[in-house]
Design a protein around this motif. Structure first.
Motif, mmCIF file in Angstrom:
data_model
loop_
_atom_site.group_PDB
_atom_site.id
_atom_site.type_symbol
_atom_site.label_atom_id
_atom_site.label_comp_id
_atom_site.label_asym_id
_atom_site.label_seq_id
_atom_site.Cartn_x
_atom_site.Cartn_y
_atom_site.Cartn_z
ATOM 1 N N SER A 46 18.133 7.095 18.247
ATOM 2 C CA SER A 46 17.829 6.011 19.189
ATOM 3 C C SER A 46 16.897 5.008 18.517
ATOM 4 O O SER A 46 16.276 5.311 17.493
ATOM 5 N N ARG A 47 16.825 3.835 19.113
ATOM 6 C CA ARG A 47 15.938 2.808 18.572
ATOM 7 C C ARG A 47 14.481 3.251 18.596
ATOM 8 O O ARG A 47 13.721 2.986 17.672
ATOM 9 N N GLN A 48 14.107 3.928 19.698
ATOM 10 C CA GLN A 48 12.711 4.336 19.835
ATOM 11 C C GLN A 48 12.331 5.361 18.769
ATOM 12 O O GLN A 48 11.251 5.284 18.189
ATOM 13 N N VAL A 49 13.238 6.298 18.501
ATOM 14 C CA VAL A 49 12.968 7.288 17.446
ATOM 15 C C VAL A 49 12.808 6.575 16.109
ATOM 16 O O VAL A 49 11.912 6.886 15.317
ATOM 17 N N MET A 50 13.670 5.580 15.859
ATOM 18 C CA MET A 50 13.570 4.824 14.606
ATOM 19 C C MET A 50 12.214 4.131 14.510
ATOM 20 O O MET A 50 11.525 4.221 13.489
ATOM 21 N N LEU A 51 11.826 3.453 15.586
ATOM 22 C CA LEU A 51 10.555 2.708 15.561
ATOM 23 C C LEU A 51 9.373 3.659 15.364
ATOM 24 O O LEU A 51 8.459 3.376 14.579
ATOM 25 N N ASP A 52 9.391 4.797 16.050
ATOM 26 C CA ASP A 52 8.306 5.774 15.921
ATOM 27 C C ASP A 52 8.279 6.356 14.501
ATOM 28 O O ASP A 52 7.208 6.583 13.931
ATOM 29 N N ALA A 53 9.473 6.594 13.943
ATOM 30 C CA ALA A 53 9.548 7.146 12.584
ATOM 31 C C ALA A 53 9.014 6.141 11.566
ATOM 32 O O ALA A 53 8.302 6.519 10.633
ATOM 33 N N LEU A 54 9.344 4.870 11.758
ATOM 34 C CA LEU A 54 8.850 3.848 10.821
ATOM 35 C C LEU A 54 7.331 3.814 10.834
ATOM 36 O O LEU A 54 6.691 3.761 9.777
ATOM 37 N N VAL A 55 6.740 3.877 12.027
ATOM 38 C CA VAL A 55 5.276 3.875 12.131
ATOM 39 C C VAL A 55 4.712 5.112 11.429
ATOM 40 O O VAL A 55 3.778 5.024 10.627
ATOM 41 N N ALA A 56 5.301 6.281 11.719
ATOM 42 C CA ALA A 56 4.803 7.545 11.150
ATOM 43 C C ALA A 56 4.919 7.565 9.627
ATOM 44 O O ALA A 56 4.113 8.192 8.941
ATOM 45 N N SER A 57 5.927 6.877 9.090
ATOM 46 C CA SER A 57 6.163 6.899 7.643
ATOM 47 C C SER A 57 5.118 6.095 6.874
ATOM 48 O O SER A 57 4.889 6.342 5.694
ATOM 49 N N GLY A 58 4.513 5.123 7.539
ATOM 50 C CA GLY A 58 3.570 4.238 6.866
ATOM 51 C C GLY A 58 4.249 3.180 6.007
ATOM 52 O O GLY A 58 3.588 2.401 5.324
ATOM 53 N N ALA A 59 5.584 3.135 6.017
ATOM 54 C CA ALA A 59 6.321 2.191 5.170
ATOM 55 C C ALA A 59 6.036 0.745 5.572
ATOM 56 O O ALA A 59 5.774 0.449 6.739
ATOM 57 N N GLU A 60 6.077 -0.124 4.573
ATOM 58 C CA GLU A 60 5.941 -1.561 4.842
ATOM 59 C C GLU A 60 7.259 -2.290 4.614
ATOM 60 O O GLU A 60 7.445 -3.398 5.102
ATOM 61 N N VAL A 61 8.133 -1.676 3.839
ATOM 62 C CA VAL A 61 9.447 -2.277 3.560
ATOM 63 C C VAL A 61 10.508 -1.391 4.208
ATOM 64 O O VAL A 61 10.510 -0.175 4.005
ATOM 65 N N VAL A 62 11.393 -1.999 4.995
ATOM 66 C CA VAL A 62 12.496 -1.252 5.595
ATOM 67 C C VAL A 62 13.800 -2.003 5.332
ATOM 68 O O VAL A 62 13.812 -3.229 5.238
ATOM 69 N N THR A 63 14.874 -1.247 5.205
ATOM 70 C CA THR A 63 16.142 -1.869 4.824
ATOM 71 C C THR A 63 17.008 -2.172 6.051
ATOM 72 O O THR A 63 16.855 -1.563 7.111
ATOM 73 N N ALA A 64 17.909 -3.115 5.857
ATOM 74 C CA ALA A 64 18.864 -3.500 6.903
ATOM 75 C C ALA A 64 20.190 -3.809 6.230
ATOM 76 O O ALA A 64 20.239 -4.064 5.028
ATOM 77 N N ALA A 79 0.839 -1.203 0.000
ATOM 78 C CA ALA A 79 0.000 0.000 0.000
ATOM 79 C C ALA A 79 0.869 1.247 0.000
ATOM 80 O O ALA A 79 0.532 2.254 -0.613
ATOM 81 N N SER A 80 1.993 1.192 0.693
ATOM 82 C CA SER A 80 2.876 2.356 0.789
ATOM 83 C C SER A 80 3.931 2.312 -0.314
ATOM 84 O O SER A 80 4.470 1.247 -0.626
ATOM 85 N N ARG A 81 4.225 3.473 -0.855
ATOM 86 C CA ARG A 81 5.256 3.586 -1.884
ATOM 87 C C ARG A 81 6.532 4.207 -1.321
ATOM 88 O O ARG A 81 7.353 4.741 -2.067
ATOM 89 N N LEU A 82 6.658 4.157 -0.026
ATOM 90 C CA LEU A 82 7.858 4.675 0.635
ATOM 91 C C LEU A 82 8.607 3.512 1.295
ATOM 92 O O LEU A 82 8.008 2.709 2.018
ATOM 93 N N ILE A 83 9.896 3.432 1.019
ATOM 94 C CA ILE A 83 10.767 2.449 1.670
ATOM 95 C C ILE A 83 11.710 3.237 2.571
ATOM 96 O O ILE A 83 12.260 4.263 2.150
ATOM 97 N N VAL A 84 11.856 2.797 3.804
ATOM 98 C CA VAL A 84 12.643 3.587 4.766
ATOM 99 C C VAL A 84 13.845 2.787 5.258
ATOM 100 O O VAL A 84 13.729 1.599 5.569
#
Lengths: 69, 264
Positions: free
Chosen positions: B31-49, B19-24
């Motif tokens: 911090s980890r918490q900022v990352m997790l909150d940002a991922l939720v806010a972005s709406g992204a479904e795919v994230v890179t590692a 559904a989302s066209r944003l990959i983060v």
């Protein structure tokens, strides 16, 4: 008998016979998700960690996922 | 919020719908918490590692445990400079994350982080042959992108400007041309500095946008993540709606008849 094995780019003198024993000796929990191992440039599947034997001079890479872009 | 099952305009990569066209990207957050909150806010479904050597002196909380259940993790081969290292990293990533997907990066120059396209095409072909779904980070060259699609890549990920530069899309005409001619989805990777860059990429015809530094290093990463998600959605909508042609002179939008003070 101990042997020198190169683990993540560092020579280690270890008394280990298999990949599984190496992980334990290095304090890596083999049950942990995300851990992957390569031996001399080839991936060793998790299911084979107990079966694959190590020899002196082997090069082992132990990796896991990190943050990345 | 978008309902994944009812999205009429999903992003489709290798048969998978998003559904989302944003990959983060997950790197460079404070911090980890900022990352997790940002991922939720972005709406992204795919994230890179990334895939890196484990520290033998003990290791911290795993990225897989943090985000693995909520997002599709897309491992990269960031930092690899040879076909051999990139291929082995992809193979280790497959074992580590139980995914055939890989964001293939083959860096040819440490200063600019430009991809080595000759090595890239070779590595891509080998990995496709091994059953990987390959998404290569590449230059914004239509011929390079065509070669990558020809060897079986599921998408192409051209740079807008150098990784982490925040310079946006340096050659929008090239990117638009590339999008028009590409047989596979084009995902803008690298260079996005702020939300308008992401919207522009979508307006030019990109299928998706990948962002890391512009979110992670923003003053407020969570708000920037939300802005990126909204910009990508807005840019996509504008693309589908179709922009008006550019013209050099003005054209009044109000009626020209019945002006007071006119002759008749």
């Amino acid at each position: 008998m101990s042997a020198v094995i190169r683990v993540n780019g560092e020579d280690r003198r270890l008394q280990v016979a298999t990949v599984m024993e190496l992980l334990r000796a290095e304090g890596v929990d083999p049950g942990r998700r995300g851990v992957a191992v390569a031996l001399n440039g080839a991936v060793v599947r998790r299911a084979d960690w107990s079966a694959v034997a190590l020899a002196p001079g082997d090069e082992v890479e132990i990796v896991k996922p990190f943050a990345g872009g | 919020m978008t309902d994944k099952t009812e999205n009429a305009d999903p992003l489709i990569i290798a048969g998978h719908r998003f559904a989302s066209r944003l990959i983060v990207g997950t790197a460079r957050f404070s911090s980890r918490q900022v990352m997790l909150d940002a991922l939720v806010a972005s709406g992204a479904e795919v994230v890179t590692a990334s895939i890196r050597r484990i520290s033998l002196e003990g290791y911290s909380e795993s990225l897989v445990d943090l985000v693995g259940g909520h997002y599709r993790l897309l491992p990269n081969t960031a930092g690899c400079a040879t076909v051999k290292d990139a291929v082995l990293t992809a193979q280790l990533a497959r074992e580590s994350l139980e995914t055939d997907w890989v964001k293939l990066e083959l860096i040819g120059d440490r200063e600019t982080l430009y991809p080595d396209v000759a090595e890239l095409i070779q590595a891509a072909e080998q990995l496709v042959g091994e059953g990987f779904t390959v998404l290569p980070y590449c230059t914004d060259d239509p011929v390079v992108c065509r070669r990558l699609a020809d060897v079986g890549c599921a998408a192409v990920m051209p740079l807008g400007s150098p990784i982490g530069s925040g310079m946006g899309i340096c050659n929008p005409y090239n990117l638009e041309l590339l999008c028009e001619r590409s047989a596979v989805p084009v995902i803008l990777d690298a260079g996005v500095g702020t939300a308008s860059d992401a919207a522009l990429a979508m307006e030019l015809g990109c299928a998706a946008v990948m962002v890391n530094t512009a979110i992670a290093q923003a003053n407020d990463p969570v708000n920037m993540a939300r802005a990126m998600g909204e910009a990508v959605a807005a840019g996509r909508r504008a693309r589908l709606a179709g922009r008006i042609p550019r013209r050099a002179y003005g054209q009044p939008s109000s009626p020209q008849l019945g002006l007071i003070g006119s002759g008749s």
